[in-house]
Each structure stands twice: as structure tokens, then as C-alpha cells.
Scaffold this motif. Sequence first.
Motif, mmCIF file in Angstrom:
data_model
loop_
_atom_site.group_PDB
_atom_site.id
_atom_site.type_symbol
_atom_site.label_atom_id
_atom_site.label_comp_id
_atom_site.label_asym_id
_atom_site.label_seq_id
_atom_site.Cartn_x
_atom_site.Cartn_y
_atom_site.Cartn_z
ATOM 1 N N GLU A 49 0.929 -1.234 -0.002
ATOM 2 C CA GLU A 49 -0.017 -0.008 0.127
ATOM 3 C C GLU A 49 0.967 1.272 0.243
ATOM 4 O O GLU A 49 0.476 2.370 -0.708
ATOM 5 N N TYR A 97 -5.524 1.134 2.138
ATOM 6 C CA TYR A 97 -6.148 0.366 3.155
ATOM 7 C C TYR A 97 -5.317 0.529 4.567
ATOM 8 O O TYR A 97 -5.634 -0.309 5.717
ATOM 9 N N ILE A 98 -4.222 1.382 4.472
ATOM 10 C CA ILE A 98 -3.463 1.344 5.860
ATOM 11 C C ILE A 98 -3.968 1.751 6.695
ATOM 12 O O ILE A 98 -4.710 2.679 7.026
ATOM 13 N N GLN A 155 -6.287 -0.524 8.381
ATOM 14 C CA GLN A 155 -7.528 -1.392 8.693
ATOM 15 C C GLN A 155 -7.153 -2.812 8.404
ATOM 16 O O GLN A 155 -7.837 -3.658 8.282
ATOM 17 N N GLU A 156 -5.598 -3.068 8.318
ATOM 18 C CA GLU A 156 -5.392 -4.463 8.045
ATOM 19 C C GLU A 156 -5.855 -5.735 8.778
ATOM 20 O O GLU A 156 -6.138 -6.779 8.417
ATOM 21 N N VAL A 212 -7.703 -9.373 7.597
ATOM 22 C CA VAL A 212 -6.686 -10.800 8.069
ATOM 23 C C VAL A 212 -7.512 -11.571 9.090
ATOM 24 O O VAL A 212 -7.446 -12.772 8.608
ATOM 25 N N GLY A 234 -6.213 -4.559 0.339
ATOM 26 C CA GLY A 234 -6.102 -5.320 1.298
ATOM 27 C C GLY A 234 -6.900 -6.817 1.372
ATOM 28 O O GLY A 234 -6.242 -7.669 1.473
ATOM 29 N N HIS A 235 -8.204 -6.770 0.823
ATOM 30 C CA HIS A 235 -8.754 -7.785 0.659
ATOM 31 C C HIS A 235 -8.133 -8.790 -0.450
ATOM 32 O O HIS A 235 -8.287 -9.887 -0.190
ATOM 33 N N ALA A 270 -5.380 -10.394 1.030
ATOM 34 C CA ALA A 270 -5.737 -11.586 2.030
ATOM 35 C C ALA A 270 -6.270 -12.627 1.545
ATOM 36 O O ALA A 270 -6.355 -13.630 2.028
ATOM 37 N N ARG A 302 -8.656 4.644 9.554
ATOM 38 C CA ARG A 302 -7.743 4.728 8.319
ATOM 39 C C ARG A 302 -6.948 5.779 8.222
ATOM 40 O O ARG A 302 -7.229 7.176 8.746
ATOM 41 N N ILE A 324 -0.509 -3.893 13.135
ATOM 42 C CA ILE A 324 0.537 -4.435 12.817
ATOM 43 C C ILE A 324 1.609 -4.200 14.165
ATOM 44 O O ILE A 324 2.206 -5.386 14.492
#
Length: 259
Positions: A1, A20-21, A23-24, A28, A48-49, A52, A218, A246
Motif C-alpha cells: 500500500e 487500506y493502511i 485497517q489491516e 486478515v 487489502g482484501h 488477504a 484509516r 501491525i
Amino acid sequence: EEKAGQLYGMGAIGGFCHLYIGQEAVVVGMQMALKEGDQVITGYRDHGHMLACGMDAKGVMAELTGRRGGYSNGKGGSMHMFSMGKDFFGGHGIVGAQVSLGTGLALANLYRGNDSVSFAYFVDGAANQGQVYESFNMAELWKLPVIYVIENNRYAMGTAVSRASAQQDFSKRGVSFNIPGKQVDGMDVRAVKAAADEATAWCRGGNGPIILEMQTYRYRGHSMSDPAKYRTREAVEKVRHDHDPIEQVRNRLLASGVS
């Protein structure tokens, strides 16, 4: 991202680009409860989707940069990627449209008599769209196996939830349809996984739809063209420092001595 953001700034990515940074943990954690045959559908903040779901990062980047090796042959860009092989049904640019389509996927599962579940993701802004509630009504009426994942990232474009939503507890949005809902810490992958396990068991048990409100955040603007002046840098950094999904995992691993 982060690289997608850089490439967009360099002009290598055209059109729109929604990162998407932050909301990971949502996607996941939810993905950990999926099994083969389950479907995923989401809106336009979809990178991100895709990852994943197991889609190849090179194919995603190829699509972002308009190359024919991309998942939509370079014609869909950031918002419109699909992978039938991974049961990923998009990437949709119309706000809330994917909710009706995700409900349709659940109807197909019921019709076929399998125990697959449709995961329909949308955000707090899309939760105010009329088609969402038409979908809720049909899903509960026919007891469709669909999990409505509301990614409450606090802002609908540049408008705060408090200014746009009369009912800010999105887990209650299905009350008038008798759809159960649950609020989840969307910044903690463990909490998301636990809620996802409960929700999939509910759906596979023939109980109909369920709503999971993921309380997330976000870090970047609505899209790359959004300077996000509606909130302070300090507010964003505080969430990064205190709740980053993360970093939470990293800190737990270090504290437990896992190498």
C-alpha cells in the motif's frame, strides 16, 4: 500500500486509488475464518482484501499500473479487480452496491445447498445507503448465509461519523430486521478472528445473516487526492502509536519471545 501511494504520486497509477493502511487487522482476521468456497466482496478500498484472499501481489500491482498482466487485464485499475479462482468478486466503485451483490452470492449458496458463506464488506458511509437495508430485509427473510462486515473507519470521505449517522452503533443497524450484530475491535486481529469464527458458525448453522461492526481507522485520506485536512496529524499519530494493528502483533511477539 505504501508503494501504491508512491506510484500514484509518480503518475504510474491512474484514476482513483484508495489505500487500506490502518485497517489491516479487519480483513486478515476475517480471512482466517473463511474456508474454500466462501466468497468475498467489497467496495473500492480493496487492495487489502485482494492480498488477504491470496491474490498475487504482482498481479494486483500490474492492474494498478494498467498492465495486461493485471487481474482485470489492466482495465479495472484500483477499484475493479476480480479473481474467480480466489472467490473474490470485487472491488466496486458504486457506494454500497456490493452489499446487494454479496446478498445475491449468499442466495446462490442457499439455492445450491452448500454451506458456503458470503462476506460482504462495506464502510460506515455506505451503511447509510438505501440498498443496504433492502438487502438486510431479504437476507433475514430468506435466512441467507451472509456476514455484513461494516468497516467503521470513522470517516465517510471527509465527513465524521458523528456528523453523518444518526445511529453511530453500526452493529444495531439490523435491529429492525431481527439481524444480530456485534461491535468488534477492528484494530486487534485476535478480536476480529474470534468474532469471525462466531459469525461463520452462525451462518453455516442456517441462522441467516449477521452484522459485524469493525471499529477501525484509516491513516490516509479517503483517496490519494484527499489531503485529509478534516483531522489533525496528532490525532492520526496517536492512533498509530496506541492501536496500530501491525505494531500490536509485533509487540506481542517480542514480549512472548517468539523469534
